[in-house]
Design a protein around this motif. Structure first.
Motif, mmCIF file in Angstrom:
data_model
loop_
_atom_site.group_PDB
_atom_site.id
_atom_site.type_symbol
_atom_site.label_atom_id
_atom_site.label_comp_id
_atom_site.label_asym_id
_atom_site.label_seq_id
_atom_site.Cartn_x
_atom_site.Cartn_y
_atom_site.Cartn_z
ATOM 1 N N UNK A 175 0.820 -1.208 0.000
ATOM 2 C CA UNK A 175 0.000 0.000 0.000
ATOM 3 C C UNK A 175 0.859 1.266 0.000
ATOM 4 N N UNK A 176 0.249 2.352 -0.434
ATOM 5 C CA UNK A 176 0.891 3.666 -0.408
ATOM 6 C C UNK A 176 -0.103 4.695 0.117
ATOM 7 N N UNK A 177 0.411 5.873 0.425
ATOM 8 C CA UNK A 177 -0.441 6.998 0.803
ATOM 9 C C UNK A 177 -0.189 8.157 -0.150
ATOM 10 N N UNK A 178 -1.215 8.950 -0.355
ATOM 11 C CA UNK A 178 -1.028 10.195 -1.095
ATOM 12 C C UNK A 178 -0.103 11.077 -0.265
ATOM 13 N N UNK A 179 0.998 11.513 -0.848
ATOM 14 C CA UNK A 179 1.976 12.316 -0.108
ATOM 15 C C UNK A 179 1.781 13.808 -0.353
ATOM 16 N N UNK A 209 -0.551 17.247 3.150
ATOM 17 C CA UNK A 209 -0.475 16.746 1.772
ATOM 18 C C UNK A 209 -0.687 17.821 0.717
ATOM 19 N N UNK A 210 -1.427 18.852 1.056
ATOM 20 C CA UNK A 210 -1.810 19.834 0.050
ATOM 21 C C UNK A 210 -0.749 20.920 -0.111
ATOM 22 N N UNK A 211 0.002 20.833 -1.205
ATOM 23 C CA UNK A 211 1.003 21.851 -1.515
ATOM 24 C C UNK A 211 0.376 23.016 -2.285
#
Length: 296
Positions: A175-179, A209-211
């Protein structure tokens, strides 16, 4: 591990000393004290100065020399050793002329280090990248050699499926996460992504997470169960959020500062809907936000 690191550093210092001694007008190296009095510290960035490093990017270093008490050494008292000399010294000690390596460990000198040159390879995904840097420091009448391994702030991320979303490895190989979310007005987080030749399930959203704060619309898939701290904070234009997920954890201030007139649509059973609304409100969503339960 510490003994291996010390041996590696001392060996590299001695190799540089030998190389320097063979050059015309070379300065004298006091190798005996080289790992005791000073240390190198800094950060690695991409070409735009961001500390998030992704697969395929080139790495840049910003560093300084410090006394052991943490105070900065006068920049006029030292000079960085050239990449050519560092490369030659590394070849003498490690059998490689590359200045970069990646490792699963967050401290230098690990046994799993893989050296590379050029851009960050795909195999570095989920691992830390290090850059070996050296400096000559003028210390009274002596000149000392200081070696440091500058590490990436976080493990290496990867763009997947879009130029606007990056993902980080969750460490389980599945699994991964939104970075991070970069410049896009509407972000549709996928439920799975392909990185290299492997398919990963997207199960989370990382802290901060939100750049790109000008985002207006966001869709979260059913696979995501957790959202990190301040994940979408201060996105004042974010007015439409669709959650297709049974969220179990939402970090502090994850929704703080989103648009006051935002509409948050949640696909869930009545019981889960109430739980998710409570989590989002607790995570800082404005009191004026509208919640809607959807079934399709």
């Amino acid at each position: 591990m510490k003994k291996k690191v010390l041996k590696y550093v001392v060996g590299l210092v001695l190799a540089i000393a030998c190389l320097a001694a063979s050059q015309a007008n070379a300065i004298t190296i006091n190798a005996a004290n080289s790992v005791d009095d000073f240390y190198l510290s800094g950060r690695l960035t991409d070409e735009d100065g961001y500390e998030e490093l992704c697969v395929g990017e080139y790495v840049y270093a910003e560093a300084g020399v410090y006394y052991k008490d943490g105070s900065l050494v006068d920049p006029y008292s030292y000079e960085y050793i050239s990449d050519y000399v560092m490369s030659e010294a590394l070849f003498e000690v490690m059998g490689t002329g590359d200045l970069y390596y990646y490792s699963s460990y967050d401290t230098p000198g690990a046994y799993d280090a893989v050296w590379f040159s050029g851009s960050i390879p795909q195999e570095a995904f989920g691992k830390y990248v290090y850059y070996v840097l050296g400096a000559y420091v003028q210390d009274g009448s002596d000149t000392q050699t200081v070696i440091g391994d500058i590490r990436s702030r976080d493990p290496i991320t990867s763009f997947a499926g879009t130029d606007n979303l990056t993902f980080c490895d969750n460490g389980d190989g599945k699994t991964v996460s939104l970075y991070s979310i970069w410049k896009c007005d509407k972000a549709n987080i996928p439920s799975k992504v392909t990185i290299g030749n492997k398919v990963y399930k997207v199960t989370g959203v990382a802290n901060n997470a939100l750049e790109y704060k000008n985002i207006t619309s966001l869709t979260i898939p059913s696979t995501v169960t957790s959202i990190g701290k301040e994940a979408f904070a201060d996105a004042s234009k974010l007015k439409t959020i669709t959650i297709n997920s049974t969220l179990k954890k939402v970090g502090e201030n994850a929704f703080s500062g989103i648009n006051k007139k935002a509409t948050i649509k949640i696909k869930a059973s009545k019981e889960n809907y109430d739980k998710i609304v409570k989590l989002i409100k607790k995570a800082g969503a404005p009191k004026t936000v509208t919640f809607k339960r959807i079934t399709k």
